[in-house]
Design a protein around this motif. Structure first.
Motif, PDB file in Angstrom:
ATOM      1  N   ILE A  32       0.865  -1.264  -0.084  1.00  0.00           N
ATOM      2  CA  ILE A  32       0.056  -0.004   0.036  1.00  0.00           C
ATOM      3  C   ILE A  32       0.937   1.235  -0.206  1.00  0.00           C
ATOM      4  CG2 ILE A  32      -1.615   1.405   1.545  1.00  0.00           C
ATOM      5  CD1 ILE A  32      -2.865  -1.478   2.388  1.00  0.00           C
ATOM      6  N   THR A  35       2.513   1.947  -3.294  1.00  0.00           N
ATOM      7  CA  THR A  35       1.595   2.551  -4.449  1.00  0.00           C
ATOM      8  C   THR A  35       1.586   3.836  -4.290  1.00  0.00           C
ATOM      9  OG1 THR A  35      -0.101   0.817  -3.883  1.00  0.00           O
ATOM     10  CG2 THR A  35      -0.842   2.908  -4.871  1.00  0.00           C
ATOM     11  N   SER A 145     -12.942   8.353  -3.637  1.00  0.00           N
ATOM     12  CA  SER A 145     -12.339   7.805  -2.534  1.00  0.00           C
ATOM     13  C   SER A 145     -13.151   6.870  -2.068  1.00  0.00           C
ATOM     14  CB  SER A 145     -12.001   8.945  -1.697  1.00  0.00           C
ATOM     15  OG  SER A 145     -13.069   9.433  -1.185  1.00  0.00           O
ATOM     16  N   GLN A 148     -12.122   3.237  -1.807  1.00  0.00           N
ATOM     17  CA  GLN A 148     -11.045   3.202  -0.615  1.00  0.00           C
ATOM     18  C   GLN A 148     -11.945   2.589   0.533  1.00  0.00           C
ATOM     19  OE1 GLN A 148      -8.144   2.379  -0.828  1.00  0.00           O
ATOM     20  NE2 GLN A 148      -6.995   2.365   1.120  1.00  0.00           N
ATOM     21  N   ALA A 151     -13.072  -0.665   0.305  1.00  0.00           N
ATOM     22  CA  ALA A 151     -11.979  -1.808   0.378  1.00  0.00           C
ATOM     23  C   ALA A 151     -11.308  -1.855   1.834  1.00  0.00           C
ATOM     24  CB  ALA A 151     -10.764  -1.275  -0.771  1.00  0.00           C
ATOM     25  N   THR A 171      -3.741  -6.514  -3.066  1.00  0.00           N
ATOM     26  CA  THR A 171      -2.912  -5.316  -3.100  1.00  0.00           C
ATOM     27  C   THR A 171      -1.809  -5.712  -3.843  1.00  0.00           C
ATOM     28  OG1 THR A 171      -3.489  -4.940  -0.754  1.00  0.00           O
ATOM     29  CG2 THR A 171      -1.633  -3.839  -1.419  1.00  0.00           C
ATOM     30  N   ILE A 174      -3.129  -4.853  -7.419  1.00  0.00           N
ATOM     31  CA  ILE A 174      -3.471  -3.545  -7.733  1.00  0.00           C
ATOM     32  C   ILE A 174      -2.046  -2.522  -7.957  1.00  0.00           C
ATOM     33  CG2 ILE A 174      -5.704  -3.456  -6.786  1.00  0.00           C
ATOM     34  CD1 ILE A 174      -4.915  -2.003  -4.468  1.00  0.00           C
ATOM     35  N   ASN A 178      -1.351  -0.219 -11.142  1.00  0.00           N
ATOM     36  CA  ASN A 178      -1.036   1.086 -10.674  1.00  0.00           C
ATOM     37  C   ASN A 178       0.149   1.492 -11.536  1.00  0.00           C
ATOM     38  OD1 ASN A 178      -1.662   3.698  -9.379  1.00  0.00           O
ATOM     39  ND2 ASN A 178       0.302   3.233  -8.228  1.00  0.00           N
ATOM     40  N   THR A 204      -4.546   5.167  -9.977  1.00  0.00           N
ATOM     41  CA  THR A 204      -4.796   4.936  -8.595  1.00  0.00           C
ATOM     42  C   THR A 204      -6.425   4.627  -8.472  1.00  0.00           C
ATOM     43  OG1 THR A 204      -3.277   6.473  -7.862  1.00  0.00           O
ATOM     44  CG2 THR A 204      -5.013   5.840  -6.391  1.00  0.00           C
ATOM     45  N   SER A 207      -7.285   1.331  -9.958  1.00  0.00           N
ATOM     46  CA  SER A 207      -6.745  -0.091  -9.342  1.00  0.00           C
ATOM     47  C   SER A 207      -7.579  -0.362  -7.954  1.00  0.00           C
ATOM     48  CB  SER A 207      -5.104   0.267  -8.959  1.00  0.00           C
ATOM     49  OG  SER A 207      -5.083   1.567  -8.013  1.00  0.00           O
ATOM     50  N   ARG A 208      -7.986   0.715  -7.509  1.00  0.00           N
ATOM     51  CA  ARG A 208      -9.238   0.840  -6.296  1.00  0.00           C
ATOM     52  C   ARG A 208     -10.568   0.082  -6.640  1.00  0.00           C
ATOM     53  NH1 ARG A 208      -7.465   6.602  -3.311  1.00  0.00           N
ATOM     54  NH2 ARG A 208      -5.610   5.991  -2.538  1.00  0.00           N
ATOM     55  N   ALA A 211      -9.620  -3.599  -6.796  1.00  0.00           N
ATOM     56  CA  ALA A 211      -9.699  -4.006  -5.497  1.00  0.00           C
ATOM     57  C   ALA A 211     -10.862  -4.296  -4.825  1.00  0.00           C
ATOM     58  CB  ALA A 211      -8.744  -3.277  -4.443  1.00  0.00           C
TER      59      ALA A 211
END
Length: 453
Positions: A32, A35, A145, A148, A151, A171, A174, A178, A204, A207-208, A211
């Motif tokens: 993380i 990233t 966001s 996130q 996630a 993770t 992703i 990323n 970003t 990729s989230r 996830a």
């Protein structure tokens, strides 16, 4: 002798479980951090201006993620204690309620970040010349966001079920997505448009999304069934209440810390763009010094939650002591090594000699800071896992603002010590809180705070 060996066997089992939790959490946390560090490193190949803008945006987003952590932390604590006590219905209710709350909260917060990005960045004191870069990044990373938020909740649920390796693998995937996205979209490689910091934001956000899809599938197909609707009729408002009882003070402690860091970032802005850039790089570098402390703290929290649910308070007490030792040894070794090679690291990130000199200097002061931070992270996680959340909250506010923020201005701005003074103030804050929180754990006042008794 037989009695001694018998006593040691449960301790070995507990430590083995702690290791099995901590190892994947460590890798996941490292990934993380990679990233964010990857974005900083790749943007540094684009321009220092985008790094400075991205650093301020990420400082603001850290506050937002702590808001999401209100229910995430409560989810982890409640699930761990209920699993330890074998209360399956309560676990299912916590899963459903926490996902709902973070989804609703995430959508509203994301909308605010998207529509008020310029105003937020100006409040942060970002140079007007950098506002355009910051808004481009904020509208993407902040506007999405809420992904996130979901996630984070899914990962917390999986960890509390001793399935920490699933979030770790997700993770890893992703991170790969990323990096590939950054390669094409920041620099315009392979015929893709050259988007700079906007490209980093797109990578970003995508990729989230990946996830969230994967973690949702894993949770409900491999770990826990979808909670049946009958568990929510009548709606379990008591679970929301307990989530808030745990999450609000614990998140409040983190919000206070990050607001303190926002103010300290503003002091760095007062020192000039070179100082702000050096601080941004340094914050990305020192994260790797305390990544193990984060992992051991989270692993200890889950183990302690399970043990408290099983009414094994003495074992929980021992887990915290053992975790503190591991966190300090590993963290100090990494921070010392980082300081020794600090100049070479900064030369990879910047060609500005002022940035390199300031950055390398504060890494030596950071060794002292990381000693306190290792204890803080582990002891606060342990207290939260036991349900003793108000003490870290109140203590944190007093010390963070009375030591870190106040002295950052006095030493860094008023006395003219610059970033060195700011870092020294933060080091004093971390070490004072470390002593206070450890004394609280040793007092064992947390034994009466559990939710399964």
């Amino acid at each position: 002798m037989k009695k001694s060996n018998t006593a040691k066997k449960p301790r070995r089992i507990v430590r083995k479980k702690l290791f099995n939790l901590t190892s994947p959490i460590f890798v996941e946390t490292l990934l993380i951090m990679l990233t964010g560090a990857t974005d900083v490193f790749m943007l540094s190949r684009y321009s220092d201006a985008t790094v400075a803008a991205g650093g301020v945006v990420n400082q603001l987003l850290n506050l937002v993620f702590i808001l999401y952590g209100i229910t995430t932390l409560g989810t982890s604590v409640l699930c761990s204690q209920y699993l330890g006590a074998r209360q399956g219905k309560n676990v299912a209710q916590v899963i459903g309620v926490s996902l709902l709350v973070n989804l609703v909260m995430g959508v509203f917060v994301s909308a605010g970040l998207y529509f008020f990005a310029p105003q937020s960045l100006r409040l942060m004191g970002l140079d007007e010349n950098l506002i355009g870069y910051g808004v481009s990044y904020m509208t993407l990373v902040g506007g999405f966001s809420f992904l996130q938020a979901i996630a984070m909740t899914l990962s917390a649920i999986l960890r509390s079920h001793n399935k920490a390796y699933y979030p770790m693998f997700v993770t890893l995937l992703i991170n790969i997505i990323n990096v590939i996205g950054n390669y094409f979209l920041i620099f315009g490689n392979g015929g893709a448009p050259r988007l700079g910091i906007t490209g980093a934001g797109i990578s970003t956000a995508v990729s989230r999304l990946v996830a969230v899809v994967l973690l949702t599938y894993i949770l409900f197909k491999k770990v826990a069934p979808v909670p049946p609707l009958k568990y929510f009729k009548p709606f379990p408002w008591d679970k929301i209440k307990n989530l808030m009882i745990i999450g609000l003070p614990a998140a409040g402690e983190q919000v206070s810390y990050n607001f303190s860091q926002v103010v300290i970032t503003y002091f760095s802005v007062m020192l000039g763009t070179a100082a702000l850039t050096a601080r941004t790089y340094a914050m990305s570098i020192v994260m790797f010094s305390y990544v193990f402390s984060i992992a051991i703290g989270q692993g200890a929290a889950i183990s302690i939650g399970h043990l408290i649910g099983e009414d094994r308070d003495n074992a929980a007490f021992s887990v915290e002591k053992y975790s503190i030792k591991l966190a300090m040894i590993v963290t100090v070794c990494i921070s010392v090594l980082t300081a020794l090679v600090g100049t070479n690291i900064f030369k990879l990130l910047s060609t500005n000699p002022e940035v390199i000199a300031m950055g390398a200097s504060i890494l030596y002061i950071d060794v002292l800071l990381e000693i306190g931070r290792a204890v803080n992270i582990t002891s606060v996680n342990s207290l939260n896992a036991a349900g003793d959340v108000m003490y870290p909250f109140i203590t944190g506010i007093i010390v963070m603002w009375g030591v870190a923020t106040l002295l950052a201005y006095v030493l860094g701005i008023w006395w003219g010590w610059g970033l060195n003074g700011i870092w020294l103030a933060m080091a004093l804050d971390e070490n004072i809180r470390a002593v206070v929180f450890e004394r609280r754990w040793k007092s064992r006042k947390w034994e009466s705070k559990g939710f399964t008794r």
